[in-house]
Scaffold this active site. Sequence first.
Site, PDB file in Angstrom:
ATOM      1  N   LYS A   1      16.046  29.084 -46.045  1.00  0.00           N
ATOM      2  CA  LYS A   1      15.457  29.944 -45.011  1.00  0.00           C
ATOM      3  C   LYS A   1      14.506  29.049 -44.215  1.00  0.00           C
ATOM      4  O   LYS A   1      13.372  28.798 -44.621  1.00  0.00           O
ATOM      5  CB  LYS A   1      14.711  31.095 -45.691  1.00  0.00           C
ATOM      6  CG  LYS A   1      14.425  32.307 -44.838  1.00  0.00           C
ATOM      7  CD  LYS A   1      13.647  32.080 -43.654  1.00  0.00           C
ATOM      8  CE  LYS A   1      12.341  32.449 -43.284  1.00  0.00           C
ATOM      9  NZ  LYS A   1      12.083  32.033 -41.882  1.00  0.00           N
TER      10      LYS A   1
ATOM     11  N   SER B   1       2.208  27.587 -45.539  1.00  0.00           N
ATOM     12  CA  SER B   1       0.776  27.901 -45.592  1.00  0.00           C
ATOM     13  C   SER B   1       0.363  28.440 -46.964  1.00  0.00           C
ATOM     14  O   SER B   1       1.186  28.975 -47.725  1.00  0.00           O
ATOM     15  CB  SER B   1       0.461  28.953 -44.530  1.00  0.00           C
ATOM     16  OG  SER B   1       1.158  30.143 -44.836  1.00  0.00           O
TER      17      SER B   1
ATOM     18  N   GLU C   1       4.182  23.777 -51.906  1.00  0.00           N
ATOM     19  CA  GLU C   1       3.359  22.722 -51.304  1.00  0.00           C
ATOM     20  C   GLU C   1       2.728  23.319 -50.053  1.00  0.00           C
ATOM     21  O   GLU C   1       3.436  23.791 -49.163  1.00  0.00           O
ATOM     22  CB  GLU C   1       4.222  21.504 -50.951  1.00  0.00           C
ATOM     23  CG  GLU C   1       4.498  20.602 -52.126  1.00  0.00           C
ATOM     24  CD  GLU C   1       3.259  20.028 -52.786  1.00  0.00           C
ATOM     25  OE1 GLU C   1       2.237  19.842 -52.104  1.00  0.00           O
ATOM     26  OE2 GLU C   1       3.310  19.794 -54.010  1.00  0.00           O
TER      27      GLU C   1
ATOM     28  N   CYS D   1       0.985  18.100 -42.846  1.00  0.00           N
ATOM     29  CA  CYS D   1       0.165  18.510 -43.991  1.00  0.00           C
ATOM     30  C   CYS D   1      -0.724  17.343 -44.423  1.00  0.00           C
ATOM     31  O   CYS D   1      -1.802  17.549 -44.974  1.00  0.00           O
ATOM     32  CB  CYS D   1       1.042  18.968 -45.134  1.00  0.00           C
ATOM     33  SG  CYS D   1       2.307  17.782 -45.537  1.00  0.00           S
TER      34      CYS D   1
ATOM     35  N   GLU E   1      -7.980  24.246 -42.475  1.00  0.00           N
ATOM     36  CA  GLU E   1      -6.899  23.460 -41.871  1.00  0.00           C
ATOM     37  C   GLU E   1      -6.714  23.899 -40.414  1.00  0.00           C
ATOM     38  O   GLU E   1      -6.480  25.067 -40.134  1.00  0.00           O
ATOM     39  CB  GLU E   1      -5.603  23.700 -42.655  1.00  0.00           C
ATOM     40  CG  GLU E   1      -4.483  22.799 -42.225  1.00  0.00           C
ATOM     41  CD  GLU E   1      -3.205  23.026 -43.023  1.00  0.00           C
ATOM     42  OE1 GLU E   1      -2.814  24.191 -43.210  1.00  0.00           O
ATOM     43  OE2 GLU E   1      -2.602  22.026 -43.453  1.00  0.00           O
TER      44      GLU E   1
HETATM   45  P1  NAP Z   1       4.189  29.489 -43.027  1.00  0.00           P
HETATM   46  O1  NAP Z   1       3.787  30.411 -41.944  1.00  0.00           O
HETATM   47  O2  NAP Z   1       3.649  29.733 -44.386  1.00  0.00           O
HETATM   48  O3  NAP Z   1       5.803  29.570 -43.067  1.00  0.00           O
HETATM   49  C1  NAP Z   1       6.554  28.765 -43.956  1.00  0.00           C
HETATM   50  C2  NAP Z   1       7.892  29.455 -44.204  1.00  0.00           C
HETATM   51  O4  NAP Z   1       7.669  30.673 -44.918  1.00  0.00           O
HETATM   52  C3  NAP Z   1       8.640  29.841 -42.924  1.00  0.00           C
HETATM   53  O5  NAP Z   1      10.014  29.662 -43.113  1.00  0.00           O
HETATM   54  C4  NAP Z   1       8.304  31.313 -42.798  1.00  0.00           C
HETATM   55  O6  NAP Z   1       9.219  32.064 -42.031  1.00  0.00           O
HETATM   56  C5  NAP Z   1       8.343  31.740 -44.247  1.00  0.00           C
HETATM   57  N1  NAP Z   1       7.653  33.002 -44.527  1.00  0.00           N
HETATM   58  C6  NAP Z   1       6.704  33.627 -43.785  1.00  0.00           C
HETATM   59  N2  NAP Z   1       6.342  34.788 -44.381  1.00  0.00           N
HETATM   60  C7  NAP Z   1       7.063  34.885 -45.524  1.00  0.00           C
HETATM   61  C8  NAP Z   1       7.152  35.852 -46.562  1.00  0.00           C
HETATM   62  N3  NAP Z   1       6.381  36.944 -46.561  1.00  0.00           N
HETATM   63  N4  NAP Z   1       8.019  35.630 -47.572  1.00  0.00           N
HETATM   64  C9  NAP Z   1       8.796  34.524 -47.595  1.00  0.00           C
HETATM   65  N5  NAP Z   1       8.773  33.573 -46.632  1.00  0.00           N
HETATM   66  C10 NAP Z   1       7.913  33.744 -45.616  1.00  0.00           C
HETATM   67  O7  NAP Z   1       3.883  27.969 -42.676  1.00  0.00           O
HETATM   68  P2  NAP Z   1       4.175  27.190 -41.314  1.00  0.00           P
HETATM   69  O8  NAP Z   1       3.222  27.668 -40.274  1.00  0.00           O
HETATM   70  O9  NAP Z   1       5.639  27.223 -41.031  1.00  0.00           O
HETATM   71  O10 NAP Z   1       3.817  25.681 -41.733  1.00  0.00           O
HETATM   72  C11 NAP Z   1       2.552  25.107 -41.623  1.00  0.00           C
HETATM   73  C12 NAP Z   1       1.906  25.010 -42.985  1.00  0.00           C
HETATM   74  O11 NAP Z   1       2.750  24.263 -43.853  1.00  0.00           O
HETATM   75  C13 NAP Z   1       0.577  24.257 -42.967  1.00  0.00           C
HETATM   76  O12 NAP Z   1      -0.357  24.932 -43.773  1.00  0.00           O
HETATM   77  C14 NAP Z   1       0.933  22.905 -43.597  1.00  0.00           C
HETATM   78  O13 NAP Z   1      -0.142  22.238 -44.220  1.00  0.00           O
HETATM   79  C15 NAP Z   1       1.962  23.313 -44.579  1.00  0.00           C
HETATM   80  N6  NAP Z   1       2.778  22.164 -44.977  1.00  0.00           N
HETATM   81  C16 NAP Z   1       2.573  21.641 -46.217  1.00  0.00           C
HETATM   82  C17 NAP Z   1       3.298  20.527 -46.631  1.00  0.00           C
HETATM   83  C18 NAP Z   1       3.078  19.936 -48.005  1.00  0.00           C
HETATM   84  O14 NAP Z   1       3.957  19.214 -48.478  1.00  0.00           O
HETATM   85  N7  NAP Z   1       1.948  20.196 -48.649  1.00  0.00           N
HETATM   86  C19 NAP Z   1       4.244  19.959 -45.774  1.00  0.00           C
HETATM   87  C20 NAP Z   1       4.421  20.526 -44.510  1.00  0.00           C
HETATM   88  C21 NAP Z   1       3.692  21.636 -44.128  1.00  0.00           C
HETATM   89  P3  NAP Z   1       8.955  32.358 -40.470  1.00  0.00           P
HETATM   90  O15 NAP Z   1       9.001  31.043 -39.788  1.00  0.00           O
HETATM   91  O16 NAP Z   1      10.070  33.252 -40.101  1.00  0.00           O
HETATM   92  O17 NAP Z   1       7.599  32.995 -40.378  1.00  0.00           O
END
Ligand code: NAP
Length: 492
Positions: free
Chosen positions: A174, A228, A249, A283, A384
């Site tokens: 997904k 996130s 992560e 990240c 962040e």
């Molecule tokens: P996000 O909003 O948490 O979304 C991540 C994924 O989760 C997307 O595919 C999103 O779908 C999906 N999602 C959203 N709500 C959900 C739910 N209720 N149930 C299941 N899946 C759901 O994060 P983002 O804005 O895409 O990414 C940025 C974040 O990722 C930052 O905090 C960054 O630090 C972190 N990150 C961490 C790493 C690491 O390795 N530590 C690496 C890269 C990024 P939708 O797009 O459809 O909302």
Amino acid sequence: MRTLNNFIDGQWREPSGTTYLPDINPADTKEVVAESPSSTAAEATLAVEAAERAYPDWRATPAPQRGQLLYRVQRRMEVRRHELAEVLTREEGKTLTESNGEIQRAINVVEFYAGEGRRLLGETIPSELPNNFCYTVREPIGPLALITPWNFPVAIPIWKLAPAIACGNTVVLKPASLTPLSAGLIADIFSECDAPPGLINVIYGRGREVGEALLNHPAIKGVSFTGSNEIGTKLYSTSAVNGIKCQCEMGGKNPIVILDDADLELATSSAVQGAYGSTGQRCTATSRAIVVDSVADHFIEQLEARVNALVVGNGLDPMTDVGPSVDQTQLDTVLNYIGIGQDEGAKLITGGLRLADDAHDCGYFVQPTIFDRVTSNMRIAQEEIFGPVLSVLRVPDAASALVAANAVRYGLAAAIYTQDVSRAFKLVDQLEAGIIHVNSPTVGGEAHIPFGGMKETGVGLREMGREAINFFTELKVVYLDYTGSARKSNLY
Ligand code: NAP
């Protein structure tokens, strides 16, 4: 403009509904790069069922043969690397150089796990029992859900997919709704490489709708999530209730620690690379520079000059150093934090504004920004931001640098700048981060080296390298008694 459908059972399947989500170029919002379906929970179920049907045969495929599929994928990715990189820049916004780097990393990951198919080792362990051969084997878990963010829309899906399938699992990916086309190209490539139907399925749609449906489907035996903290912690608790394996992560607030004996030129260029590369949307981005007082003025002076020289623009232009924020929401978040920093009393050294001149008015561009005189209790030092904003914290000495570096909830990456190896090792011992760089930037990673964070950044097992095998397999222990006759066992 490509209209994407879900990739289920080896086929592109039109969704039942007619709602599609636009995939907009953040550097030029007039361009719609693709559109992807806003799928329903029922469609997510179809994808899981396809993964479930494909699982027994894939599980039974010898691991070295599973690796052969990945070698084909590696070669195909090499052929299509320029197209992949251009799509990545157009839908996520990072520069072409950064996109090429991401594609190369993804290719390296596929190559590494292709080889792991021949190295899916267990161990033999001497048993306390006589005439007993005790050994372990690594077995797949089952159909898995992979949920990925928009900031590395090729590398992150690949660094979950490749170990998952090398280990014998089938998957439903997904991807983030903001970057669907990269995932579409990944599915194209697996399909061109004769991946069995159902091995890899891609379901598009809102996380709340399809992500949650995946997680709650009884056939899903594990979830690997990057994104996130807000979403990841929810998924982790749902997984605990459902009794399935989960790795998350999540966010970071990564420091670069600059001591008084640091090579300042090197430290400054690393801070620029770490804080403004990929528009700070990594990240592992450097978001705090913790600098010892005696060199702070000099550091700020050099930093300001370099930051003011950065060219902000469309990542397809080879002159561009810093691309746009990924969308309006992310841009608003960054601008909001810049306002918060000013209200909190941090000193704005440069940047701080949205770029809206003729060259930038069609994109989500913000000036690379530096705050000085930031203190650990400020929100811009704690939260962040995920944008091109660096907070500089001045500290009296190495001991207070350590305290400041650890004074956040996150623990992903940290960098140390010193020329004294003893001071470097002392900091390495005490810094609370999963990845530490000495005299190199906070960003980056390699296919065969584990990746992930401590504290609230990461829960579950690490990704990449051989460590990833621990998440993507179950460990089975076998006691084989070759005594040949009944005997009393030492039951504890
Ligand atoms: P996000 O909003 O948490 O979304 C991540 C994924 O989760 C997307 O595919 C999103 O779908 C999906 N999602 C959203 N709500 C959900 C739910 N209720 N149930 C299941 N899946 C759901 O994060 P983002 O804005 O895409 O990414 C940025 C974040 O990722 C930052 O905090 C960054 O630090 C972190 N990150 C961490 C790493 C690491 O390795 N530590 C690496 C890269 C990024 P939708 O797009 O459809 O909302």
